[in-house]
Motif scaffolding. Structure first.
Motif, PDB file in Angstrom:
ATOM      1  N   GLU A   1     -55.181 -42.032  38.820  1.00  8.63           N
ATOM      2  CA  GLU A   1     -54.324 -42.315  39.980  1.00  8.63           C
ATOM      3  C   GLU A   1     -54.439 -43.770  40.388  1.00  8.63           C
TER       4      GLU A   1
ATOM      5  N   ASP B   1     -54.227 -40.037  29.629  1.00  8.54           N
ATOM      6  CA  ASP B   1     -53.584 -40.037  30.936  1.00  8.54           C
ATOM      7  C   ASP B   1     -54.174 -41.152  31.786  1.00  8.54           C
ATOM      8  N   ALA B   2     -53.314 -41.822  32.537  1.00 10.33           N
ATOM      9  CA  ALA B   2     -53.797 -42.846  33.459  1.00 10.33           C
ATOM     10  C   ALA B   2     -54.430 -42.174  34.675  1.00 10.33           C
TER      11      ALA B   2
ATOM     12  N   ASN C   1     -44.779 -49.613  32.952  1.00 11.06           N
ATOM     13  CA  ASN C   1     -44.977 -50.470  34.130  1.00 11.06           C
ATOM     14  C   ASN C   1     -44.701 -51.939  33.836  1.00 11.06           C
TER      15      ASN C   1
ATOM     16  N   LEU D   1     -50.788 -49.942  30.573  1.00 13.65           N
ATOM     17  CA  LEU D   1     -50.220 -48.761  31.228  1.00 13.65           C
ATOM     18  C   LEU D   1     -48.742 -48.704  30.884  1.00 13.65           C
TER      19      LEU D   1
ATOM     20  N   ILE E   1     -52.375 -45.977  38.075  1.00 14.35           N
ATOM     21  CA  ILE E   1     -50.953 -45.842  38.396  1.00 14.35           C
ATOM     22  C   ILE E   1     -50.632 -46.620  39.667  1.00 14.35           C
TER      23      ILE E   1
ATOM     24  N   ASN F   1     -44.491 -42.624  30.036  1.00 11.02           N
ATOM     25  CA  ASN F   1     -44.847 -43.319  31.267  1.00 11.02           C
ATOM     26  C   ASN F   1     -46.148 -42.783  31.850  1.00 11.02           C
ATOM     27  N   ASN F   2     -46.941 -43.713  32.392  1.00  8.25           N
ATOM     28  CA  ASN F   2     -48.221 -43.407  33.022  1.00  8.25           C
ATOM     29  C   ASN F   2     -49.272 -42.874  32.056  1.00  8.25           C
ATOM     30  N   LYS F   3     -49.146 -43.259  30.790  1.00  9.35           N
ATOM     31  CA  LYS F   3     -50.248 -43.074  29.837  1.00  9.35           C
ATOM     32  C   LYS F   3     -50.890 -44.442  29.643  1.00  9.35           C
TER      33      LYS F   3
END
Length: 160
Positions: free
Chosen positions: A144, A141-142, A37, A34, A147, A5-7
């Motif tokens: 902020e 990594d995403a 999500n 992403l 996200i 999650n959140n990659k």
């Protein structure tokens, strides 16, 4: 780096149906999404979890974990032709944005009679088992902002 999650993940893919007909493909630019999500169908996101850049695999996703089963109540027959004002000739396969109490949704004409048509509001891939040939191109990594917005930005990402 593993997909979680959140990659932000970039994938190349070819999508085929049960008969092996190509339905979609990423083309030259990989698709960026992403993870975690709901940007992809659930079955595909599950298959991608824990994979990493360079991984290549094939996954067949059953309809229930893809676009769902065909829902009969989304098929409407007997729709008056005069609902489609300004369209000269209605043909099977034409797609329209229809408005209902639930907002806008896409329907496709499946039958044309003299005064009425039948429209189908199911997703065009509803009821289908889908096979994806996947290559994971990149995992990062995403940010902020990504996200917060719930989707990838930049190459291959969606712009709203």
């Amino acid at each position: 780096m593993k997909i979680e999650n959140n990659k932000v993940v970039q994938i190349k893919y070819v999508l085929t149906d049960a008969e092996g007909n190509q339905l979609d493909a990423s083309g030259d630019e990989p698709l960026a999404y992403l993870h975690g999500n709901h940007n992809l169908i659930p079955g595909l996101e599950a298959e991608l979890t824990d994979k990493q850049a360079g991984d290549k695999f094939t996954a067949t996703i059953p309809a229930e974990e893809a676009y769902g089963p065909v829902q009969e109540h989304l098929v409407q027959s007997g729709v008056p032709i005069d609902m489609f004002q300004g369209v000269e000739s209605l043909e099977v396969g034409m797609r329209f944005e229809a408005q209902s109490e639930q907002g806008f949704h896409s329907v496709v004409i499946t039958e044309v009679n003299e005064e009425t048509v039948t429209v189908d509001g199911n997703h065009e891939m509803a009821g289908m088992d889908l096979t994806f040939e996947i290559e994971v191109v990149d995992v990062r990594d995403a940010t902020e902002e990504e996200i917060a917005h719930g989707h990838a930005h930049g190459v291959g990402g969606h712009h709203h």
